[in-house]
Design a protein around this motif. Structure first.
Motif, PDB file in Angstrom:
ATOM      1  N   UNK A  17       0.774  -1.227   0.000  1.00  0.00           N
ATOM      2  CA  UNK A  17       0.000   0.000   0.000  1.00  0.00           C
ATOM      3  C   UNK A  17       0.801   1.270   0.000  1.00  0.00           C
ATOM      4  N   UNK A  18       2.138   1.205  -0.076  1.00  0.00           N
ATOM      5  CA  UNK A  18       2.980   2.394  -0.115  1.00  0.00           C
ATOM      6  C   UNK A  18       3.860   2.348  -1.350  1.00  0.00           C
ATOM      7  N   UNK A  19       4.409   3.494  -1.708  1.00  0.00           N
ATOM      8  CA  UNK A  19       5.155   3.636  -2.954  1.00  0.00           C
ATOM      9  C   UNK A  19       6.653   3.639  -2.685  1.00  0.00           C
ATOM     10  N   UNK A  20       7.371   2.753  -3.411  1.00  0.00           N
ATOM     11  CA  UNK A  20       8.800   2.596  -3.215  1.00  0.00           C
ATOM     12  C   UNK A  20       9.507   2.567  -4.568  1.00  0.00           C
ATOM     13  N   UNK A  21      10.821   2.776  -4.508  1.00  0.00           N
ATOM     14  CA  UNK A  21      11.704   2.486  -5.625  1.00  0.00           C
ATOM     15  C   UNK A  21      12.562   1.306  -5.208  1.00  0.00           C
ATOM     16  N   UNK A  22      12.540   0.229  -6.000  1.00  0.00           N
ATOM     17  CA  UNK A  22      13.291  -0.986  -5.697  1.00  0.00           C
ATOM     18  C   UNK A  22      14.479  -1.040  -6.646  1.00  0.00           C
ATOM     19  N   UNK A  23      15.714  -1.019  -6.069  1.00  0.00           N
ATOM     20  CA  UNK A  23      16.886  -0.965  -6.919  1.00  0.00           C
ATOM     21  C   UNK A  23      17.312  -2.364  -7.354  1.00  0.00           C
ATOM     22  N   UNK A  24      18.428  -2.436  -8.110  1.00  0.00           N
ATOM     23  CA  UNK A  24      18.867  -3.695  -8.703  1.00  0.00           C
ATOM     24  C   UNK A  24      19.265  -4.725  -7.659  1.00  0.00           C
ATOM     25  N   UNK A  25      19.572  -4.299  -6.425  1.00  0.00           N
ATOM     26  CA  UNK A  25      19.944  -5.224  -5.361  1.00  0.00           C
ATOM     27  C   UNK A  25      18.791  -5.579  -4.447  1.00  0.00           C
ATOM     28  N   UNK A  26      17.598  -5.102  -4.749  1.00  0.00           N
ATOM     29  CA  UNK A  26      16.433  -5.418  -3.945  1.00  0.00           C
ATOM     30  C   UNK A  26      16.194  -4.458  -2.811  1.00  0.00           C
ATOM     31  N   UNK A  27      17.004  -3.402  -2.672  1.00  0.00           N
ATOM     32  CA  UNK A  27      16.780  -2.416  -1.621  1.00  0.00           C
ATOM     33  C   UNK A  27      15.614  -1.517  -1.987  1.00  0.00           C
ATOM     34  N   UNK A  28      14.854  -1.127  -0.977  1.00  0.00           N
ATOM     35  CA  UNK A  28      13.688  -0.280  -1.186  1.00  0.00           C
ATOM     36  C   UNK A  28      13.964   1.136  -0.687  1.00  0.00           C
ATOM     37  N   UNK A  29      13.546   2.103  -1.481  1.00  0.00           N
ATOM     38  CA  UNK A  29      13.697   3.509  -1.147  1.00  0.00           C
ATOM     39  C   UNK A  29      12.312   4.141  -1.201  1.00  0.00           C
ATOM     40  N   UNK A  30      11.840   4.757  -0.136  1.00  0.00           N
ATOM     41  CA  UNK A  30      10.494   5.342  -0.170  1.00  0.00           C
ATOM     42  C   UNK A  30      10.426   6.511  -1.143  1.00  0.00           C
ATOM     43  N   UNK A  31       9.323   6.582  -1.880  1.00  0.00           N
ATOM     44  CA  UNK A  31       9.069   7.729  -2.747  1.00  0.00           C
ATOM     45  C   UNK A  31       8.429   8.809  -1.890  1.00  0.00           C
ATOM     46  N   UNK A  32       9.285   9.549  -1.187  1.00  0.00           N
ATOM     47  CA  UNK A  32       8.840  10.518  -0.191  1.00  0.00           C
ATOM     48  C   UNK A  32       8.044  11.635  -0.848  1.00  0.00           C
ATOM     49  N   UNK A  33       6.796  11.824  -0.442  1.00  0.00           N
ATOM     50  CA  UNK A  33       5.943  12.862  -0.996  1.00  0.00           C
ATOM     51  C   UNK A  33       4.925  12.356  -1.986  1.00  0.00           C
ATOM     52  N   UNK A  34       5.037  11.097  -2.424  1.00  0.00           N
ATOM     53  CA  UNK A  34       4.095  10.530  -3.391  1.00  0.00           C
ATOM     54  C   UNK A  34       2.944   9.868  -2.648  1.00  0.00           C
ATOM     55  N   UNK A  35       1.730  10.150  -3.098  1.00  0.00           N
ATOM     56  CA  UNK A  35       0.557   9.564  -2.472  1.00  0.00           C
ATOM     57  C   UNK A  35      -0.420   9.122  -3.554  1.00  0.00           C
ATOM     58  N   UNK A  36      -1.048   7.975  -3.346  1.00  0.00           N
ATOM     59  CA  UNK A  36      -2.029   7.478  -4.296  1.00  0.00           C
ATOM     60  C   UNK A  36      -1.557   6.205  -4.962  1.00  0.00           C
ATOM     61  N   UNK A  37      -2.414   5.650  -5.806  1.00  0.00           N
ATOM     62  CA  UNK A  37      -2.097   4.420  -6.518  1.00  0.00           C
ATOM     63  C   UNK A  37      -1.357   4.762  -7.806  1.00  0.00           C
ATOM     64  N   UNK A  38      -0.082   4.360  -7.931  1.00  0.00           N
ATOM     65  CA  UNK A  38       0.672   4.752  -9.129  1.00  0.00           C
ATOM     66  C   UNK A  38       0.166   4.008 -10.365  1.00  0.00           C
ATOM     67  N   UNK A  39       0.218   4.713 -11.515  1.00  0.00           N
ATOM     68  CA  UNK A  39      -0.121   4.091 -12.793  1.00  0.00           C
ATOM     69  C   UNK A  39       1.052   4.137 -13.762  1.00  0.00           C
ATOM     70  N   UNK A  40       2.033   5.021 -13.523  1.00  0.00           N
ATOM     71  CA  UNK A  40       3.202   5.097 -14.395  1.00  0.00           C
ATOM     72  C   UNK A  40       4.300   5.877 -13.699  1.00  0.00           C
ATOM     73  N   UNK A  41       5.541   5.514 -14.000  1.00  0.00           N
ATOM     74  CA  UNK A  41       6.709   6.224 -13.498  1.00  0.00           C
ATOM     75  C   UNK A  41       7.782   6.183 -14.567  1.00  0.00           C
ATOM     76  N   UNK A  42       8.469   7.288 -14.785  1.00  0.00           N
ATOM     77  CA  UNK A  42       9.522   7.329 -15.795  1.00  0.00           C
ATOM     78  C   UNK A  42      10.697   6.468 -15.354  1.00  0.00           C
ATOM     79  N   UNK A  43      11.504   5.953 -16.302  1.00  0.00           N
ATOM     80  CA  UNK A  43      12.618   5.081 -15.929  1.00  0.00           C
ATOM     81  C   UNK A  43      13.605   5.721 -14.957  1.00  0.00           C
TER      82      UNK A  43
END
Length: 1003
Positions: free
Chosen positions: A312-338
């Protein structure tokens, strides 16, 4: 071309008939005639072109807190469980702010590419979102999927269309039963998955099909998840993950531990989400890590990390599997640029766009733009410029010596490479000059402003130019009527600077409709406003069913400026057909179209422009060319799209009625025409056969006049009762397209015609261009032979004209080494064009080495090439004052004028360049003929111009076979703008070029 013409004796004319004026004449009972050789070509429907639509300015609001799960129950293998373990990784954005929000209908599809997100909604709107901008690029019913790279790719029905980021339709191709589309910007490949279990691969820039291959595990019932990036295509079906290259060659395949829901690609990685909520990363065949986190959404591609919705929260998952919170983003994502610089979410009928930002540092500079102050309006303009490569947030402090400051802190969010201005109000002025200080971080600026007396005045006036695709083009004239200089002049968001007494400035601008007031400000002058109001819908539309099978469309322009738009009509010529064309409507004028209807019946007809849409259900009658009985219906379903489909053995382009020809009595034309191609597809440098079949449907002989639009043929002919006359014409295409002119038949003031047709030309082998000129001694002639090779290395032996061999030719030709020789011939060429062939043999070690080949071609009289009949030198080219660029977008208007005493015919204009997005004739012009002392206008749309970049437009103006080349150049300023008087023009005329094709008369 089969064996046609392989022997000089086979080049004879068709058998003559005394009643058919030397054309081959056949009765209807002759089943071997060319009229029965192939199926009738279907008409092409032109897809509608929607226009660009720019949204309101994005909201500049502070980031809101998002609610994120703690993730305490998450377990991983070979990775840290700590959220944001690498949060200081500079490749992953740390913080986001909201830059846009808008109401959105049900989302049908969404995708993201570099710096841009495309969203297609259920009501058919396809919008492109960038940081600080949102525009409509297309409007299509039944959108199935979208993809974004250098173009926006829209899959709807059985068609894939490509649109520029500015909203221009670039190309469209038929893809039956398309299910999804994915674009790989790194490889210029677009992948369309079909319901037949295969992928169709298309070149993104051109729309040319690059290949097909079977979908892996196509037998699985569920639709696969697909992602494309870095020259790879990942296909996840049920519990299988397959990674392919662009040709369909398998790179890797894994059997997953559960059913897949989504797949994404990182450099060197493939990541899948499973139905049980797991996120799994693979490198080749190796499983590198797993995350248990209730994953509900995963982006298709990422550079440093993939955006994902985890618990239920928005993250960026890097190539090693680490998660970084998308601080400030709220809602259900439908697209994100590379690169994760933009994220779009939806919720409660609203789409929200977030941009990654950093804190302002040395990349941001601040300047005080005001030059003076006035007591009645003591405001200061501050300009913040972000010279970095990522959007930043700025908190600046402002102080003043000699006045108080209403707000000592100014905040702004600034895109990369952009400038934002803020007006700061000062309190009562206590001195004759005020020192203003502004600081961002450790950097500060200071400026002394003089307090000005109330002695200046400005005169402001708006000048409306026109409306194009829903955008008003105008200009604001600002003049200093006072006795002293006026400083700090701004028109809207455009800085003018200082105007001395009596000096004026014209500032061009564009406004999305509805337009409105523009504010003009200056130091020492009360703010002024000037109106540019034009209604949001300047175009009114009327449609009705006219007599004799025509649909009448009237476009009304009730505004004081001209309107240029694209009109699209759905429902003609057939129920599912369409028609689209640019129109130009003069101020307070009207534009009328009469469109032929191919089939009878009641149907829904829709007419749409950017300024309006009308739908009606009309009863439409069929337009008959011959008789009104139902069995003649096929004759009225001609190739209204303007091109013919060729079959393996033959194809035809049936005659169409000219709407202007039905002004006399109510009778019908008793003849019909077919254009047929009994030979194979045209190849460069090889003779291609065209046949024109004229059928007399009446019981009496019919005389008529036949003529071609290019002026190459005009003759009176006669066809016997219930018979056919067959004319054969030979062409040698020398370029990539063979253009055949419109042919018109006139009988008793009524006409039928076959349309002009462009045929794609394939590469040949040996390409010979032969020109004849009379010998100096008057006995025989000389052949000027230009020889090129599209394939292989050749030794050329001789040329044969009229059965007479030339002197031996000793020339070796390869793709990189053309040749030109001049040889004697005993043949005298009396006409303009004759049949010829060149003998040569391959010497490059291929299977046919040493075998003498005969290349059928044509020989042209030197007067046809070197004469002055084209007179391109009578045409002059100019850049019109309306040409300009603002914020990286703009247009160049070219004017081509005829300064000669005779009309110049066969005029065509084309333009290209690194920033050219679309080019077309303006004002309803179509080139073709330019009368003396008249001109035609050509519009070149530009986009993607960066600050300081050179803008180059290369235009080619052809008159028949002669060419003038015009190069238009300018340098954009630091705001990516080019003023109307900054363009330079370089013109070069070259009349020595060989024609694009050689053609005989009809025989």
């Amino acid at each position: 071309m089969g064996d046609a013409g392989s022997d000089p004796d086979d080049w004879g004319s068709a058998s003559a008939d005394p009643e058919s004026d030397e054309w081959g004449d056949q009765s209807d009972g002759d089943s071997s005639g060319p009229a029965d050789a192939g199926a009738e070509g279907e008409s092409n429907a032109t897809a509608p072109t929607d226009t660009a639509e720019t949204a309101d300015e994005p909201a500049e609001t502070e980031a809101t807190e998002s609610t994120r799960g703690s993730g305490d129950d998450d377990t991983t293998r070979d990775v840290s469980n700590e959220v944001g373990a690498d949060a200081d990784d500079p490749e992953v954005p740390e913080r986001y702010v909201q830059v846009d929000a808008f109401d959105v209908a049900e989302v049908a599809a969404a995708d993201a590419g570099a710096g841009a997100i495309a969203v297609a909604t259920a009501d058919g709107r396809v919008s492109l979102i960038t940081s600080g901008d949102r525009r409509r690029v297309a409007r299509k019913d039944g959108v199935i999927d979208v993809a974004v790279a250098d173009r926006v790719y829209v899959l709807s029905g059985a068609e894939l269309e490509a649109f520029s980021h500015a909203g221009s339709r670039v190309w469209g191709v038929d893809v039956p039963d398309g299910q999804s589309v994915d674009a790989d910007p790194d490889d210029d490949r677009v992948y369309v998955r079909t319901g037949d279990g295969e992928f169709v691969v298309v070149e993104g820039r051109t729309g040319i099909e690059a290949g097909r291959f079977e979908q892996p595990h196509a037998d699985v019932a569920e639709s696969p998840a697909v992602a494309a990036a870095d020259g790879r295509l990942a296909v996840a079906s049920w519990s299988f993950l397959t990674v392919l290259d662009s040709t369909g060659e398998q790179l890797d395949e894994q059997t997953l531990s559960g059913a897949v829901t989504d797949v994404g690609l990182l450099p060197g990685r493939a990541v899948v989400s499973l139905k049980d909520g797991q996120l799994v990363g693979y490198e080749g065949d190796d499983c590198l890590w797993e995350i248990d986190g209730d994953v509900s959404w995963l982006a298709d591609a990422g550079v440093a990390a993939l955006a994902a919705r985890v618990a239920g929260s928005d993250f960026a998952v890097d190539a090693d599997g680490n998660r970084h919170p998308l601080d400030g983003v709220s809602g259900t994502p439908i697209a994100a640029t590379p690169s994760l610089d933009l994220v779009c979410t939806v919720g409660s009928g609203t789409a929200t766009v977030y941009a990654a930002v950093g804190r302002a540092d040395e990349s941001v500079t601040v300047t005080v733009e005001s030059e003076s102050l006035r007591p009645a309006d003591p405001t200061v303009v501050l300009a913040f410029t972000n010279e970095g490569d990522r959007a930043v947030e700025v908190d600046a402090t402002v102080d003043a010596d000699g006045a108080s400051v209403a707000s000592s802190t100014v905040s702004a969010t600034i895109d990369a490479g952009s400038t934002q201005r803020r007006r700061v109000s000062l309190g009562p002025l206590s001195a004759d000059e005020v020192t203003v200080t502004a600081a961002v971080g450790d950097a500060s600026t200071e400026k002394v402003l003089e307090v000005q007396e109330e002695t200046t005045a400005l005169h402001v006036e708006s000048v409306l130019h026109g409306v194009e695709d829903g955008v008003l083009s105008a200009a604001i004239d600002v003049e200093n009527d006072g006795d002293t200089s006026v400083t700090g002049v701004t028109v809207g968001e455009t800085t003018v600077g200082t105007l001395d007494p009596g000096e004026s400035e014209r500032v061009p601008l564009e406004q999305d409709l509805p337009s409105g007031a523009v504010t003009v400000r200056a130091d020492g002058v009360d703010p002024l406003e000037t109106e540019t109001t034009v209604p949001a819908t300047p175009t009114g539309i009327d449609i009705e069913s006219a007599s004799k099978g025509f649909l009448s469309v009237t476009l009304h322009n009730d505004t004081p400026v001209a309107v240029d738009d694209q009109v699209t009509v759905e429902g003609v010529p057939d129920d599912d057909g369409s028609f689209s064309m640019p129109v130009s409507i003069q101020a307070n004028g009207a534009y009328r179209l009469a469109l032929p209807v191919a089939s009878a019946g009641e149907r829904s007809v829709t007419v749409e422009t950017s300024g309006g849409r009308v739908s009606e259900r009309l009863s439409l009658t069929r337009c008959s060319l011959l008789q009104d009985d139902a069995d003649r219906g096929a004759a009225s379903r001609g190739s209204s799209g303007g091109s013919a489909h060729r079959g393996a053995a033959t194809s035809r382009s049936r005659s169409t009625a000219d709407p202007q020809s039905h002004r006399g009595d109510s009778g019908s034309v008793p003849v019909s025409m077919d254009r047929q191609y009994p030979s194979a597809d045209p190849r460069r440098g090889v003779v291609f056969e065209e046949r024109l079949v004229v059928a007399n449907e009446s019981a009496e002989p019919v005389e008529f006049e036949l003529r071609t639009d290019d002026g190459a043929y005009a003759q009176r002919l006669k066809v016997r009762a219930n018979g056919q006359a067959v004319g054969t014409r030979y062409h040698v295409p020398l370029e990539s397209t063979l253009s055949l002119p419109r042919v018109e038949l006139d009988h008793g003031g009524r006409t039928v015609s076959v349309p002009a047709t462009d045929l794609a030309v394939e590469d040949g082998e040996l390409v010979a261009m032969v020109t004849w000129q009379r010998a100096d001694d008057g006995d025989g002639g000389e052949l000027s032979v230009n020889v090129e090779s599209d394939e292989g290395t050749w030794e050329v032996e001789e040329a044969v004209v009229g059965g007479e061999p030339s002197a031996p030719i000793d020339a070796r030709v390869s793709p990189d080494s053309p040749a030109h020789v001049t040889v004697a011939t005993p043949y005298t060429l009396d006409g303009d064009v004759a049949k010829a062939f060149v003998r040569a043999h391959r010497v490059d070690g291929g299977s046919t080495e040493g075998e003498v080949r005969q290349i059928n071609t044509l020989v042209v009289h030197e007067s046809t090439v070197d004469g002055d009949s084209d007179r391109v030198d009578d045409l002059t080219v100019a850049v019109e004052p309306e040409s300009r660029v603002e914020r990286g977008f703009g247009s160049v208007f070219l004017s081509v004028s005829n300064d000669g005493s005779r009309a110049v015919r066969g005029v065509t204009i084309n333009a290209d360049g690194p920033h050219v997005e679309k080019a077309m004739y303006a004002d309803g012009d179509d080139g073709e003929t330019v009368a003396p002392e008249s001109s035609i206008r050509y519009l070149v749309d530009l986009e993607g111009v960066d600050p300081g970049e050179e803008v180059v437009v290369n235009a080619e103006i052809a008159a028949g076979e002669a060419t003038t080349r015009a190069t238009v150049t300018a340098n954009a300023d630091d705001e990516a703008a080019v003023a109307s008087d900054d363009w330079t023009l370089d013109v070069e005329t070259d009349e020595s070029r060989l024609p694009s094709r050689l053609s005989t008369q009809y025989e």
